[in-house]
Design a protein around this motif. Sequence first.
Motif, PDB file in Angstrom:
ATOM      1  N   UNK A  76       0.818  -1.210   0.000  1.00  0.00           N
ATOM      2  CA  UNK A  76       0.000   0.000   0.000  1.00  0.00           C
ATOM      3  C   UNK A  76       0.857   1.268   0.000  1.00  0.00           C
ATOM      4  N   UNK A  77       2.095   1.144   0.420  1.00  0.00           N
ATOM      5  CA  UNK A  77       3.007   2.291   0.403  1.00  0.00           C
ATOM      6  C   UNK A  77       3.440   2.551  -1.037  1.00  0.00           C
ATOM      7  N   UNK A  78       3.518   3.809  -1.439  1.00  0.00           N
ATOM      8  CA  UNK A  78       3.740   4.151  -2.849  1.00  0.00           C
ATOM      9  C   UNK A  78       4.962   3.508  -3.510  1.00  0.00           C
ATOM     10  N   UNK A  79       6.103   3.533  -2.878  1.00  0.00           N
ATOM     11  CA  UNK A  79       7.306   3.024  -3.525  1.00  0.00           C
ATOM     12  C   UNK A  79       7.636   1.569  -3.189  1.00  0.00           C
ATOM     13  N   UNK A  80       6.877   0.977  -2.293  1.00  0.00           N
ATOM     14  CA  UNK A  80       7.188  -0.392  -1.888  1.00  0.00           C
ATOM     15  C   UNK A  80       7.039  -1.392  -3.027  1.00  0.00           C
ATOM     16  N   UNK A  81       6.173  -1.120  -3.965  1.00  0.00           N
ATOM     17  CA  UNK A  81       6.050  -1.996  -5.130  1.00  0.00           C
ATOM     18  C   UNK A  81       7.369  -2.005  -5.908  1.00  0.00           C
ATOM     19  N   UNK A  82       8.037  -0.878  -5.999  1.00  0.00           N
ATOM     20  CA  UNK A  82       9.340  -0.806  -6.654  1.00  0.00           C
ATOM     21  C   UNK A  82      10.377  -1.657  -5.940  1.00  0.00           C
ATOM     22  N   UNK A  83      10.414  -1.566  -4.604  1.00  0.00           N
ATOM     23  CA  UNK A  83      11.329  -2.413  -3.834  1.00  0.00           C
ATOM     24  C   UNK A  83      11.028  -3.892  -4.090  1.00  0.00           C
ATOM     25  N   UNK A  84       9.740  -4.211  -4.037  1.00  0.00           N
ATOM     26  CA  UNK A  84       9.292  -5.594  -4.220  1.00  0.00           C
ATOM     27  C   UNK A  84       9.689  -6.130  -5.596  1.00  0.00           C
ATOM     28  N   UNK A  85       9.391  -5.368  -6.648  1.00  0.00           N
ATOM     29  CA  UNK A  85       9.705  -5.807  -8.015  1.00  0.00           C
ATOM     30  C   UNK A  85      11.211  -5.931  -8.207  1.00  0.00           C
ATOM     31  N   UNK A  86      11.961  -4.941  -7.758  1.00  0.00           N
ATOM     32  CA  UNK A  86      13.416  -4.997  -7.885  1.00  0.00           C
ATOM     33  C   UNK A  86      14.010  -6.176  -7.147  1.00  0.00           C
ATOM     34  N   UNK A  87      13.530  -6.427  -5.929  1.00  0.00           N
ATOM     35  CA  UNK A  87      14.008  -7.538  -5.113  1.00  0.00           C
ATOM     36  C   UNK A  87      13.727  -8.871  -5.811  1.00  0.00           C
ATOM     37  N   UNK A  88      12.489  -9.047  -6.261  1.00  0.00           N
ATOM     38  CA  UNK A  88      12.085 -10.296  -6.906  1.00  0.00           C
ATOM     39  C   UNK A  88      12.836 -10.525  -8.225  1.00  0.00           C
ATOM     40  N   UNK A  89      12.966  -9.473  -9.033  1.00  0.00           N
ATOM     41  CA  UNK A  89      13.676  -9.602 -10.313  1.00  0.00           C
ATOM     42  C   UNK A  89      15.140  -9.957 -10.103  1.00  0.00           C
ATOM     43  N   UNK A  90      15.752  -9.369  -9.100  1.00  0.00           N
ATOM     44  CA  UNK A  90      17.151  -9.648  -8.821  1.00  0.00           C
ATOM     45  C   UNK A  90      17.344 -11.105  -8.420  1.00  0.00           C
ATOM     46  N   UNK A  91      16.466 -11.600  -7.585  1.00  0.00           N
ATOM     47  CA  UNK A  91      16.569 -13.007  -7.163  1.00  0.00           C
ATOM     48  C   UNK A  91      16.324 -13.921  -8.355  1.00  0.00           C
ATOM     49  N   UNK A  92      15.322 -13.616  -9.154  1.00  0.00           N
ATOM     50  CA  UNK A  92      15.042 -14.418 -10.343  1.00  0.00           C
ATOM     51  C   UNK A  92      16.246 -14.436 -11.278  1.00  0.00           C
ATOM     52  N   UNK A  93      16.851 -13.289 -11.503  1.00  0.00           N
ATOM     53  CA  UNK A  93      18.023 -13.192 -12.377  1.00  0.00           C
ATOM     54  C   UNK A  93      19.172 -14.056 -11.859  1.00  0.00           C
ATOM     55  N   UNK A  94      19.402 -14.026 -10.554  1.00  0.00           N
ATOM     56  CA  UNK A  94      20.496 -14.802  -9.983  1.00  0.00           C
ATOM     57  C   UNK A  94      20.215 -16.312  -9.995  1.00  0.00           C
ATOM     58  N   UNK A  95      18.966 -16.681  -9.859  1.00  0.00           N
ATOM     59  CA  UNK A  95      18.601 -18.100  -9.918  1.00  0.00           C
ATOM     60  C   UNK A  95      18.840 -18.643 -11.328  1.00  0.00           C
ATOM     61  N   UNK A  96      18.550 -17.821 -12.331  1.00  0.00           N
ATOM     62  CA  UNK A  96      18.677 -18.252 -13.717  1.00  0.00           C
ATOM     63  C   UNK A  96      20.107 -18.168 -14.247  1.00  0.00           C
ATOM     64  N   UNK A  97      20.991 -17.533 -13.504  1.00  0.00           N
ATOM     65  CA  UNK A  97      22.388 -17.375 -13.967  1.00  0.00           C
ATOM     66  C   UNK A  97      23.155 -18.679 -13.918  1.00  0.00           C
TER      67      UNK A  97
END
Length: 97
Positions: A76-97
């Motif tokens: 619900x916090x305005x920028x928290x979706x950005x933190x969430x997406x960045x965090x998830x994408x980074x983990x996904x990228x590292x898993x696929x590396x």
Amino acid sequence: MISLEQLTGIRQIERLLPFLKFYERGFSGWSLPDADNYHSAEHVGRLMGERYVGVVKHHPDLAVQLSDILLAINLDEPNNLGYFIGFARSIDKQIRA
């Protein structure tokens, strides 16, 4: 199995993962910096994801689960979706590396 939290203490985990909050029994939520906008929050989220993966690879006995971390963010916090997406994408990228 003894968790990393039990072995080293909560304060050590907070130093390893400063964007997560813990109480004496375990994980309690996120500790996010103020971001100027969604894009800066996403960038910081990617850095947090990289740090999280590095800690988990080095300390696989970390008791806090990724699902607990992801479910704990307040979207619900305005920028928290950005933190969430960045965090998830980074983990996904590292898993696929």
